[in-house]
Design an enzyme around this catalytic site. Sequence first.
Site, mmCIF file in Angstrom:
data_model
loop_
_atom_site.group_PDB
_atom_site.id
_atom_site.type_symbol
_atom_site.label_atom_id
_atom_site.label_comp_id
_atom_site.label_asym_id
_atom_site.label_seq_id
_atom_site.Cartn_x
_atom_site.Cartn_y
_atom_site.Cartn_z
ATOM 1 N N SER A 290 0.982 -33.330 41.870
ATOM 2 C CA SER A 290 1.294 -32.077 41.149
ATOM 3 C C SER A 290 1.087 -30.929 42.119
ATOM 4 O O SER A 290 0.429 -31.096 43.146
ATOM 5 C CB SER A 290 0.347 -31.908 39.965
ATOM 6 O OG SER A 290 -0.899 -31.399 40.405
ATOM 7 N N ASP A 291 1.631 -29.770 41.818
ATOM 8 C CA ASP A 291 1.213 -28.610 42.611
ATOM 9 C C ASP A 291 -0.129 -28.143 42.055
ATOM 10 O O ASP A 291 -0.596 -28.600 41.025
ATOM 11 C CB ASP A 291 2.283 -27.508 42.608
ATOM 12 C CG ASP A 291 2.120 -26.595 43.834
ATOM 13 O OD1 ASP A 291 1.055 -26.648 44.496
ATOM 14 O OD2 ASP A 291 3.038 -25.817 44.142
ATOM 15 N N TRP A 292 -0.725 -27.233 42.762
ATOM 16 C CA TRP A 292 -2.096 -26.796 42.462
ATOM 17 C C TRP A 292 -2.234 -26.309 41.010
ATOM 18 O O TRP A 292 -1.685 -25.266 40.645
ATOM 19 C CB TRP A 292 -2.462 -25.670 43.440
ATOM 20 C CG TRP A 292 -3.838 -25.117 43.288
ATOM 21 C CD1 TRP A 292 -4.336 -24.407 42.236
ATOM 22 C CD2 TRP A 292 -4.897 -25.206 44.242
ATOM 23 N NE1 TRP A 292 -5.635 -24.056 42.461
ATOM 24 C CE2 TRP A 292 -6.006 -24.535 43.694
ATOM 25 C CE3 TRP A 292 -5.019 -25.787 45.506
ATOM 26 C CZ2 TRP A 292 -7.222 -24.411 44.365
ATOM 27 C CZ3 TRP A 292 -6.227 -25.659 46.170
ATOM 28 C CH2 TRP A 292 -7.318 -24.984 45.607
ATOM 29 N N GLY A 293 -2.944 -27.072 40.225
ATOM 30 C CA GLY A 293 -3.212 -26.645 38.846
ATOM 31 C C GLY A 293 -1.990 -26.667 37.946
ATOM 32 O O GLY A 293 -2.032 -26.170 36.814
#
Length: 762
Positions: A290-293
Amino acid sequence: MRKYTIILLITAFLFGCQTTNNSFNNKEIINKKVDSLINIMTLDEKIGQMNQYNGFWDVTGPSPKNGDAKIKYNNLKKGLVGSMLNVRGVSDITALQKIVVEETRLGIPLIIGNDVIHGYKTLSPIPLAEAASWDMEEIENSARVAALEASAAGTNWTFAPMVDISRDARWGRVMEGAGEDPYLGSLVAAARVRGFQGKDLSKHNTIAATAKHFAAYGFSESGRDYNTVDISKNTLYNVVFPPFIATVDEGVRTFMNSFNELNGIPATGNSFLQRDILKGEWNFDGFVISDWGSITEMIPHGYAKDKVHATELALKAGSDMDMESHLYVKKLKELVNSKKVDISLINDAVSRILRVKFELGLFDDPYRYLDAERERKIINHPDNHKAVLEMAKKSIVLLKNENQLLPFKKESTQKIALIGALANDNNSPLGNWRTSSDNNTAVTVLEGMKKYSNNNLIYRKGADVITNYSGVVGFAQKVKINENDKSGFDAARIAAKNSDVVVMVLGEDGFQSGEGRSRTEIDLPGVQQELLEEIYKVNKNIVLVLMNGRPLNIDWADKNIPSIVEAWQLGTQTGNAIAQVLYGDYNPSGKLPMSFPRSVGQIPIYYNYKNTGRPGPSKQVFWSHYNDESNTPLYPFGYGLSYTTFEYSNIKIESKTLKMNNSINVSVELKNTGKFKGKEVVQLYIRDRIASITRPVRELKGFEIIELEPGESKKVNFNISERLLRFYSANDLWEAEPGFFDIYIGSDSNANLHEFFELINF
Ligand code: NOJ
């Protein structure tokens, strides 16, 4: 070391002691090892592999509330962490690897990821600049150098290349991509993957690459970062997907999804993208991070009702590893226990992650990337500096050169005034994406030019670009633009007046582009435009050197300034590269990978637009145009000059018909008609006149870099096959449709040497 030995014994026992030295090519053996490992893992251990934590100290995104070091540390010891990012250097990474290898039940090594975007310590130009070289070998080599340094410092995996196509210079992250064109973008994407991953991923000096951000992040509405994306199927398939497909073809090992929603569904929870397309149609067998958060962000997107729901949506959609949402590690177990998530989905995600770890050779030796001696030797090695200097020179684009103001004569007594804060800035040229590099380590333009000057160079700052940085120091810092302080103008004016020629280095601070750094105006920031105009009043012989992370609006400069050099942010060797170009030791050969608009109002502006039903030009009002500005860009895609001149002639096509399973040759004559040896990027554009969905007015379909001595000519050939003409059609197929095609060959996207042919079915 004990636990790790157990794993090795288990896998060796089950598979006849086959080693994985060439693991990249040994998929079957690795798959069996993965299966055997999965069989002995508990649910907690599996979920742990899907959890990636940020290092305890350094962030490249907002810190989650519960992300404190203690929890992370305890989870590491419990085997609840499969990967870490933003941990750098042999010593720190060894410490973490030791914890998981020696203290967890199975001792599964961590995979260490970092944003190695355009170099590790020794920085290459920003990716947009590299794309301006159109030189795939050099781009591959630049990524290779980045991999050499990063791997020597313990990194196994980079979150690069970013392959997002973008047509919007307001978007701060255009600096991280290869520009507006899917064809060029695909070649660059593949070259970068080759450079990072090499031929054998199990070697200690290669790293896994990430194709990001899947998908369509570069189409954020109005160029505002993280904004909504709403695009057609046509744009998604024919513009956004091709570079991603190129990375899969090249064997990229991981994908990163993106922050944006795509047509109503956040990319992170988008099973059409991740399951149907990526893992289905494209058969991708690596893993998706996933991308950050971005898993948690599905809540504010209005797609997930709470954290548990977000976790469920992300996993079901095919996000295999959670970067810093901390949700998989907290919520997945209850989802499995309540039967909302099937264990097979977890097994699939974990298999993908373990597979890449095996391929990297981490199971053969979790410390193989962790050799302090190698780290000391490789980082900042002179060969790396040589390589990034080559890349930097090739990335420079000559936009204008009236009266042959450039190149400067080396032994001349010509007096030169060098003006602009960026000329003496050793930080901005590094760009914003240099989390592993040291601040203030670029060679400045002043330093570079001094090597050529015979005491005839005078430097005056003129004005600062920014007054100060604020916020978190480092990657996340914000800039405050200097809007008022002109106290340096007078000294600069005097220096300019007393000189024969003025070099002005103007543009953006390094932290004005990049993530979270969109702009609504893309002109010269602060008082720099005023400075340029003031200097112009006293000396018109100006060479404007631009330093920037995106196309800028420089309409006034184009009308008035005789020489303009686009020098982007060129990394560690910036000053040397620029000086070598200004003094003619390198004849510039770069070509723009993105159109430069005349005004922000034209954005999105790109060369491969559609014709519309009212293309014009017309004297009437009712055609597709602006009343206050031309439709054309200031500098088109593919544009760039040289100190020499080139003449194109004699376009010849082998046949006016092309059969589906055949190919035809088209050629052109290129002559160096100037006084310098030089390189030209000969570009081939094709237009599909009529199709089941409307096609662009032209599309780049080939190019060749040709070097010629003065007076020399060469015939340049292109091969056109049916494959080159394919697009995603109204039939939902990648196909070429029979009909007429126009060919244009020339030095940029306005190329006008024309031919045509017909594609026929038999
Ligand atoms: C967010 C960015 O969008 C992504 O490209 C990057 O790799 C991660 N942060 C990690 O720093």
